[in-house]
Design an enzyme around this catalytic site. Structure first.
Site, PDB file in Angstrom:
ATOM      1  N   GLY B 304      -3.565  12.412   1.122  1.00  0.00           N
ATOM      2  CA  GLY B 304      -3.537  10.960   1.065  1.00  0.00           C
ATOM      3  C   GLY B 304      -2.557  10.487   0.010  1.00  0.00           C
ATOM      4  N   GLU B 305      -2.819   9.316  -0.569  1.00  0.00           N
ATOM      5  CA  GLU B 305      -1.968   8.693  -1.599  1.00  0.00           C
ATOM      6  C   GLU B 305      -0.652   8.175  -1.026  1.00  0.00           C
ATOM      7  OE1 GLU B 305      -1.162  11.327  -4.884  1.00  0.00           O
ATOM      8  OE2 GLU B 305      -3.277  11.713  -5.283  1.00  0.00           O
ATOM      9  N   GLY B 306      -0.374   8.463   0.234  1.00  0.00           N
ATOM     10  CA  GLY B 306       0.935   8.146   0.810  1.00  0.00           C
ATOM     11  C   GLY B 306       1.881   9.328   0.742  1.00  0.00           C
TER      12      GLY B 306
END
Lengths: 340, 340
Positions: B304-306
């Site tokens: 995640g987190e981009g």
């Protein structure tokens, strides 16, 4: 490959502020880069060079491609003028492009980024004769190897391999069939785009070539019998990366044929190889499996030139940079997961 | 999406010095970028921003994750200090990181790159109640949408989506199940790493949540019932990209839950979406299939987190730059293939 540095990188990854393993392939790549450099964190490659080896092939006389032979030389000019796909992709990643004339049919104009190592103009038609004399094959491999040593001395910290050569998916498939033991039909593809009848003809030409050259012996002989100048130079580039301990990002089916030759000559070379992408050519997948390599990209590319290798360079940088710059749980004051 | 510009890019690709179609997915991406910008060649995105939306989730009370809730706020601090994976990956591609507090449990210190749009601290436990009031869900979507308009006014030419929120693969899987019609067991994964028993529990929690909320109606209600603050903001970011006609690169399963909501609200938004990667979470693949998106990367990421969106940005640039800079057959004097 330095197994201690590789293990250190793997242990380091467990301390970084993310769930263990959550960066997937980038974690393996970071460990490989540490193993290559012999240090964790590994250096972030900032000065890559893409070596594009070009050659013409006698086997085009068998009608294996719809493209005229002149295109090889025309595309080399396009590389040097900066208008080809690899020129654009190299600029985007800040890579220099070094073009190697490994046997282009047409005389090429001199250019500072063009290195002429050709031993003969146009390889032999592999359906009827060896592509190269064994001495020529050895010399071309050596030239690729020496080139990487020079590039490294000039500050290059990563090399990528690319190719140009009308008809060169045919010798590549032949080399891959010989070195992986798979049948020609399983490793032969449509190259730049041919129909079913042309594909059947191409497979038949490769079968004839393998029958002519006889059972494969050592990888250098396979290269000489069935390969080509660009495949030889690429094999040398892979071995050269091992010599100077820098990563080599390899492109599609032609580069993988060269990588198979290199790994046949010295199995340690495979430790330095990063597979840039999975080409749509079936021979690429066969070679990747044989080498135990997982490609970074899978974008249905079938261009060559090093395009799939160039596109993968940012991922290599990111994998190194993660190890160099991410905070640890301790340093960032982030709590870890509870044990199940 | 401007279909004329997209068609122009496709025709343009046929004139470039390479076999037709040989750049595979990059050619489709180039055409999409032209359609988004309304011009061929499309501009090369040089000033990307990664919007990382963070939220805490009441459903962690059901025991769906081994991580303590405090980690959400700790990781936001890590993003802002530059030590997280997304911080490193953003630097590598020259992207700014904008963190959006969409409902983090702990009070966060002010920071110039932190935008607080939270309507409530911690969403409702979706197994027992709605995650958000419908008004709050609407306001969070609107906040994401307005943020992209502001970023665009400040010169941002591409946005990427990211998330942080302990437990947030659970509401994401619930939203994906509701909006794709697939059963929870088919779209629920191990998130940051849970064992078989925990996975079974997580699926059961999602089944209970879906039973509680009843048959899905409109996407905004699904978001309010089963989603979360970061999913809402991400949905807004996707809609905002459509508003200002810039590409939006989406990350993994949380971002794809938001993208499903956005495409449910306005199907045109999907034209502006580029799938950065295929997360290992099964819900990501379900959402990608439902949206008809092919991801650029497939690297077994589950952070995640981009992170998977940031890693894809160089590919987006390359796709645009190929159209802007490659030579045509005519201009380069390269012969074309003969017709079969």
């Amino acid at each position: 490959r330095d197994e201690r540095a590789e293990a250190a990188a793997r242990a380091h990854h467990l301390r970084l502020t993310k769930p263990a393993g959550s960066l997937g392939v980038l974690e393996d790549l970071g460990a490989q880069l540490a193993g290559i450099a012999g240090v964790d964190p590994p250096p972030v490659p900032r000065r890559p060079a893409i070596v594009v080896a070009a050659c013409d092939h006698g086997v085009v006389d068998e009608g294996v491609t719809p493209w005229p032979r002149d295109v090889t030389a025309q595309m080399v000019a396009n590389f040097l003028a900066g208008g080809a796909a690899i020129s654009v992709l190299a600029r985007e990643v800040g890579a220099s492009v070094v073009v190697v004339d490994a046997g282009v049919a047409t005389e090429l104009e001199r250019h500072p980024a063009l290195l002429d190592v050709a031993r003969r103009r146009v390889t032999g038609n592999i359906a009827q004769e060896a592509a190269l004399d064994l001495d020529d094959a050895r010399a071309l491999v050596e030239a690729g190897r020496a080139l990487v040593s020079s590039l490294h001395a000039y500050g290059i910290d990563l090399v990528a391999t690319g190719d140009m050569g009308i008809g060169n998916t045919t010798p590549s498939a032949a080399v891959i069939a010989a070195l992986t033991g798979r049948p020609p039909a399983a490793v032969t593809g449509r190259g730049t785009g041919i129909d079913d009848a042309q594909l059947a003809r191409k497979i038949e030409v490769i079968e004839r070539s393998l029958a002519r050259s006889g059972p494969p012996t050592d990888p250098m002989s396979v290269l000489a019998e069935l390969g080509g100048g660009e495949i030889a130079v690429i094999a040398g580039v892979v071995l050269g990366a091992m010599d100077v301990r820098i990563p080599v990002v390899v492109d599609g089916v032609i580069s993988l044929a060269g990588t198979l030759v290199a790994a046949g000559i010295d199995p340690v070379a495979a430790d330095f190889v990063i597979a840039g992408h999975r080409s749509v050519e079936p021979g690429a997948t066969a070679a990747l499996e044989h080498l135990g390599l997982r490609p970074l990209l899978d974008l249905d590319l079938r261009l060559g030139e090093g395009s799939g290798a160039a596109l993968a360079i940012p991922l290599v940088r990111s994998a190194a940079r993660i190890l160099a710059e991410m905070a640890t749980f301790d340093a960032a004051g982030v709590a870890e997961r509870s044990e199940a």
